[in-house]
Design a protein around this motif. Structure first.
Motif, mmCIF file in Angstrom:
data_model
loop_
_atom_site.group_PDB
_atom_site.id
_atom_site.type_symbol
_atom_site.label_atom_id
_atom_site.label_comp_id
_atom_site.label_asym_id
_atom_site.label_seq_id
_atom_site.Cartn_x
_atom_site.Cartn_y
_atom_site.Cartn_z
ATOM 1 N N UNK A 1 -14.534 -3.836 93.180
ATOM 2 C CA UNK A 1 -14.066 -3.177 91.970
ATOM 3 C C UNK A 1 -14.363 -4.020 90.752
ATOM 4 N N UNK A 2 -14.348 -3.391 89.591
ATOM 5 C CA UNK A 2 -14.708 -4.081 88.356
ATOM 6 C C UNK A 2 -13.508 -4.600 87.577
ATOM 7 N N UNK A 3 -12.307 -4.262 87.999
ATOM 8 C CA UNK A 3 -11.091 -4.666 87.288
ATOM 9 C C UNK A 3 -10.634 -6.047 87.794
ATOM 10 N N UNK A 4 -10.833 -7.107 86.982
ATOM 11 C CA UNK A 4 -10.531 -8.460 87.447
ATOM 12 C C UNK A 4 -9.066 -8.688 87.840
ATOM 13 N N UNK A 5 -8.139 -7.986 87.202
ATOM 14 C CA UNK A 5 -6.723 -8.191 87.527
ATOM 15 C C UNK A 5 -6.357 -7.603 88.883
ATOM 16 N N UNK A 6 -7.162 -6.663 89.378
ATOM 17 C CA UNK A 6 -6.860 -5.961 90.625
ATOM 18 C C UNK A 6 -7.792 -6.399 91.755
ATOM 19 N N UNK A 7 -9.034 -6.696 91.433
ATOM 20 C CA UNK A 7 -10.059 -6.952 92.446
ATOM 21 C C UNK A 7 -10.610 -8.373 92.344
ATOM 22 N N UNK A 8 -10.422 -9.137 93.408
ATOM 23 C CA UNK A 8 -10.998 -10.489 93.439
ATOM 24 C C UNK A 8 -12.518 -10.428 93.539
ATOM 25 N N UNK A 9 -13.054 -9.254 93.834
ATOM 26 C CA UNK A 9 -14.498 -9.071 93.965
ATOM 27 C C UNK A 9 -15.192 -8.822 92.619
ATOM 28 N N UNK A 10 -14.421 -8.630 91.563
ATOM 29 C CA UNK A 10 -14.982 -8.208 90.271
ATOM 30 C C UNK A 10 -16.085 -9.135 89.762
ATOM 31 N N UNK A 11 -15.942 -10.429 89.963
ATOM 32 C CA UNK A 11 -16.950 -11.357 89.428
ATOM 33 C C UNK A 11 -18.281 -11.299 90.171
#
Length: 180
Positions: free
Chosen positions: A127-137
């Motif tokens: 996911x692209x939402x950094x607060x929710x997804x540790x994968x965003x970066x």
């Protein structure tokens, strides 16, 4: 490489191609999404990767199957898991490129004016939402990898249903420890 679903097991890539084409031939005037996505789950002593393949006739059902790969270690690195998920999706997509895509398109081509269409996706379980997804970066790196393939469009959460819904469902059950 073997696939399975609730009714069939040990499906070869050729078996999957035949089933996809048969499903599409039932309604060649429809719009279709061909989706591939991988999810993983760490279990004690191994990591289970499941790649889902779905042909979705929009508003009119779907046919799906999946492939399981077991890595005999617990992969804890988020980047390594996401990278491997993306690579496994790309591997399956490469098998279903070329001739099979041409055959899918040829089946629909006479019906374009009646609304027939085919869109190809590789769903990335990120996911692209950094607060929710540790994968965003890591999202942009994975998107770039999929875009480099050409035919397939990348999708991420919340739209990555082949990975985050279908494949995810099959990662939870413990695996028999046959590798591959």
């Amino acid at each position: 490489m073997r696939f399975q679903n609730l009714t069939d097991s040990k499906l070869s890539p050729d078996d999957v191609c035949r089933r996809v084409l048969r499903f599409m031939a039932q309604d060649p005037q429809a719009s279709y999404h061909f989706m591939i996505g991988t999810d993983s789950q760490v279990h004690r002593g191994y990591t289970k990767f499941v790649t889902g393949l779905i042909i979705h006739r929009l508003g009119k059902g779907a046919w799906a199957c999946y492939r399981t790969v077991i890595v005999p270690r617990e992969i804890e690195s988020v980047k390594e898991k996401l990278s491997m998920e993306t690579a496994l999706s790309q591997e399956v997509a490469s098998i279903f490129s070329g001739d099979i895509i041409r055959r899918m398109e040829d089946l629909l081509l006479p019906h374009i004016l009646q609304g027939a269409s085919l869109t190809l996706y590789i769903d990335i379980d990120a996911g692209t939402e950094p607060k929710v997804n540790v994968t965003a970066k890591y999202v942009q790196e994975m998107v770039d990898r999929v875009e480099a393939m050409g035919k397939y469009a990348p999708r991420v959460k919340p739209h990555a249903c082949a990975a985050s819904a279908y494949a995810n469902r099959h990662t939870k059950r413990p695996a028999r420890m046959a590798l591959g």
